[in-house]
Design a protein around this motif. Sequence first.
Motif, short mmCIF file in Angstrom:
data_model
loop_
_atom_site.label_atom_id
_atom_site.label_comp_id
_atom_site.label_asym_id
_atom_site.label_seq_id
_atom_site.Cartn_x
_atom_site.Cartn_y
_atom_site.Cartn_z
N GLU A 1 1.45 -20.56 3.65
CA GLU A 1 0.40 -19.74 4.24
C GLU A 1 -0.04 -18.66 3.27
N SER A 2 -1.31 -18.34 3.33
CA SER A 2 -1.86 -17.29 2.46
C SER A 2 -1.74 -15.94 3.15
N VAL A 3 -1.39 -14.93 2.36
CA VAL A 3 -1.28 -13.56 2.87
C VAL A 3 -2.02 -12.63 1.91
N ALA A 4 -2.88 -11.80 2.44
CA ALA A 4 -3.51 -10.74 1.66
C ALA A 4 -2.79 -9.43 1.93
N VAL A 5 -2.42 -8.74 0.87
CA VAL A 5 -1.84 -7.41 0.97
C VAL A 5 -2.86 -6.43 0.42
N ILE A 6 -3.27 -5.48 1.22
CA ILE A 6 -4.29 -4.52 0.80
C ILE A 6 -3.59 -3.26 0.30
N GLY A 7 -3.62 -3.05 -1.01
CA GLY A 7 -2.99 -1.90 -1.61
C GLY A 7 -1.84 -2.28 -2.51
N ALA A 8 -1.85 -1.78 -3.76
CA ALA A 8 -0.79 -2.09 -4.72
C ALA A 8 0.08 -0.87 -5.02
N GLY A 9 0.29 -0.04 -4.00
CA GLY A 9 1.26 1.03 -4.13
C GLY A 9 2.65 0.50 -3.86
N PRO A 10 3.65 1.38 -3.73
CA PRO A 10 5.03 0.92 -3.47
C PRO A 10 5.13 0.01 -2.25
N GLY A 11 4.44 0.37 -1.15
CA GLY A 11 4.52 -0.45 0.06
C GLY A 11 3.94 -1.82 -0.14
N GLY A 12 2.79 -1.92 -0.80
CA GLY A 12 2.18 -3.22 -1.04
C GLY A 12 3.01 -4.08 -1.97
N LEU A 13 3.55 -3.48 -3.04
CA LEU A 13 4.33 -4.24 -4.01
C LEU A 13 5.61 -4.79 -3.40
N VAL A 14 6.33 -3.95 -2.64
CA VAL A 14 7.60 -4.43 -2.10
C VAL A 14 7.37 -5.44 -0.98
N THR A 15 6.28 -5.30 -0.23
CA THR A 15 5.98 -6.28 0.81
C THR A 15 5.61 -7.62 0.18
N ALA A 16 4.82 -7.59 -0.88
CA ALA A 16 4.46 -8.83 -1.57
C ALA A 16 5.70 -9.52 -2.12
N ARG A 17 6.63 -8.73 -2.68
CA ARG A 17 7.86 -9.32 -3.23
C ARG A 17 8.63 -10.09 -2.17
N TRP A 18 8.79 -9.50 -0.98
CA TRP A 18 9.61 -10.15 0.05
C TRP A 18 8.86 -11.28 0.75
N LEU A 19 7.56 -11.16 0.89
CA LEU A 19 6.78 -12.27 1.45
C LEU A 19 6.80 -13.47 0.51
N THR A 20 6.68 -13.22 -0.78
CA THR A 20 6.75 -14.30 -1.76
C THR A 20 8.10 -15.00 -1.69
N ALA A 21 9.16 -14.22 -1.52
CA ALA A 21 10.49 -14.81 -1.41
C ALA A 21 10.62 -15.72 -0.20
N GLN A 22 9.80 -15.50 0.83
CA GLN A 22 9.81 -16.34 2.02
C GLN A 22 8.83 -17.51 1.90
N GLY A 23 8.25 -17.69 0.73
CA GLY A 23 7.41 -18.85 0.51
C GLY A 23 5.94 -18.65 0.79
N PHE A 24 5.50 -17.45 1.08
CA PHE A 24 4.08 -17.21 1.32
C PHE A 24 3.33 -17.08 -0.01
N GLU A 25 2.07 -17.44 0.01
CA GLU A 25 1.20 -17.29 -1.15
C GLU A 25 0.49 -15.95 -1.02
N VAL A 26 0.90 -14.98 -1.82
CA VAL A 26 0.49 -13.59 -1.62
C VAL A 26 -0.49 -13.15 -2.70
N THR A 27 -1.56 -12.50 -2.29
CA THR A 27 -2.50 -11.85 -3.19
C THR A 27 -2.63 -10.39 -2.79
N ILE A 28 -2.46 -9.50 -3.77
CA ILE A 28 -2.63 -8.07 -3.52
C ILE A 28 -4.03 -7.66 -3.96
N PHE A 29 -4.73 -6.95 -3.10
CA PHE A 29 -6.05 -6.42 -3.42
C PHE A 29 -5.91 -4.93 -3.67
#
Length: 493
Positions: free
Chosen positions: A3-31
């Motif tokens: 599944e695709s996930v968009a994360v809005i914001g590349a601050g600490p919260g966005g970066l750490v959320t993207a890291r853990w979502l990616t570990a769960q197999g999601f396709e993550v793009t940070i905007f």
Amino acid sequence: MSESVAVIGAGPGGLVTARWLTAQGFEVTIFEAGSDLGGQWTGAPGRSGVWPEMHTNTSRILTAFSDLPHNGATTFPSNRDVLAYLRRYAETFAARIRFGVEVTRLSRDARGWLLEHAEGAERFARVVVATGRFQVPVIPPVAGLATFDGSESVVSTYDFRDSARYRGKRVLVAGCAVSALEIAAELVRAGARVVVTQRRQRYVLPKFAAGVPSDHRIFTRYGVLAAEALPATEIDRQLREIVVEAGGSPEQYGAPAPDPSLFAAGVTLSQDYLPLVAEGRISVRPWIASVAGDVVTFGDGHGETFDGVVFGTGFRQSLPFLDENIRATVDLDDVHLDAELHTFHPDLPGLAFVGMWDQSGGYFVPLELQARWIAYTWGGVVPPRDPDAQRRAVSAYRDRRGLPQKTRMNLIAVAFARLAGVEPRLSRWPQLRRALLFGPLAPSCFRLEGPDALPDAADRFARDAAAFGAITTEEFSEREERYWAMVVSSDRR
């Protein structure tokens, strides 16, 4: 297909959320709307409230994520250290970031979530909003403020950048939060003459006391268990005892006396503010009554002339890209956002908010735990939340609207840890019992058990807990024994 996930914001919260979502197999793009990652830590004018000489008010151990320690940072890293750390974190976990893409509208239809930006529109299965809540400073209404004509004008701490320009000038700093007090101290060191005005006097806790970072003392697991077991008046008394023991009470330095209740007064971390008050290099006045030209009159009738005014008086929440339906569902205003523990709303499946709460203490540890809860929930590692339970949680939050919203870092961190299934059990770690109770809530302690436990987590946490004292020994102090006895003897535990 993931599944695709968009994360809005590349601050600490966005970066750490993207890291853990990616570990769960999601396709993550940070905007990311800006040209660099890091959020507030970029220091970019208009996008960040970080000033050049700013250091963290949280220790390096609690200003990090569990997978990546700081590289030889000082106890309180500089803003440049933190930005370098976040860049290294993004590189380590191969974050996919699209810079210079500002999301202008987020909406939902039958096919998913639609992100609109200058390049067009894109659809995602899920979205995480991680744009932060400290981007729009609030300057309170003051009679005549618009007439101020001092040479350095009126700015917020969010826009403060250059202390040198205030050398030899008279500066009024308004507020008693950490940015106000730290900037007041920096201005004195730069050669300015500084007056601080505040509505109420907070307790002020030094960042470092008796060789121990103060966030190791007050944001503990014990504090969470005590809050669940003891009356609020007893928690108030215990916290005040810790704060006053570490740094004294403001009136001892010549500042106004705070309310006897620490909860009523509030507490701010600042290493140098009170000593500068004691030296007479910072004067403290009541809140501003009015302004006329360069003359500021205070609530006691006293008036003084100033060259500049710096307001450190908080922020309002701003998420302008949410469409009207989402805004109505979460009943968004300048302070509030209806969601279960600031994260999920039952009527908005596939949407999560990260970092949208106000707290005392550092955000890195609770941000990672919130990110793991989101990733584990969407990845099926932990059961999805019951919608009825979520509605009850939202209703309970709504009932608290109008009350003080600031929470303590340890309370929200442990709440997220429990939902993610990673709160360590005392019975499993007898050799770490004291550290787990009275030591720092280091990110390593949340890798001891549960999903993504690490085999070396116990050794890492022992080192983190002992970094500023032998906290891992089983010898409890008399006060710790007394405090812990209150918790275990309470029939509400």
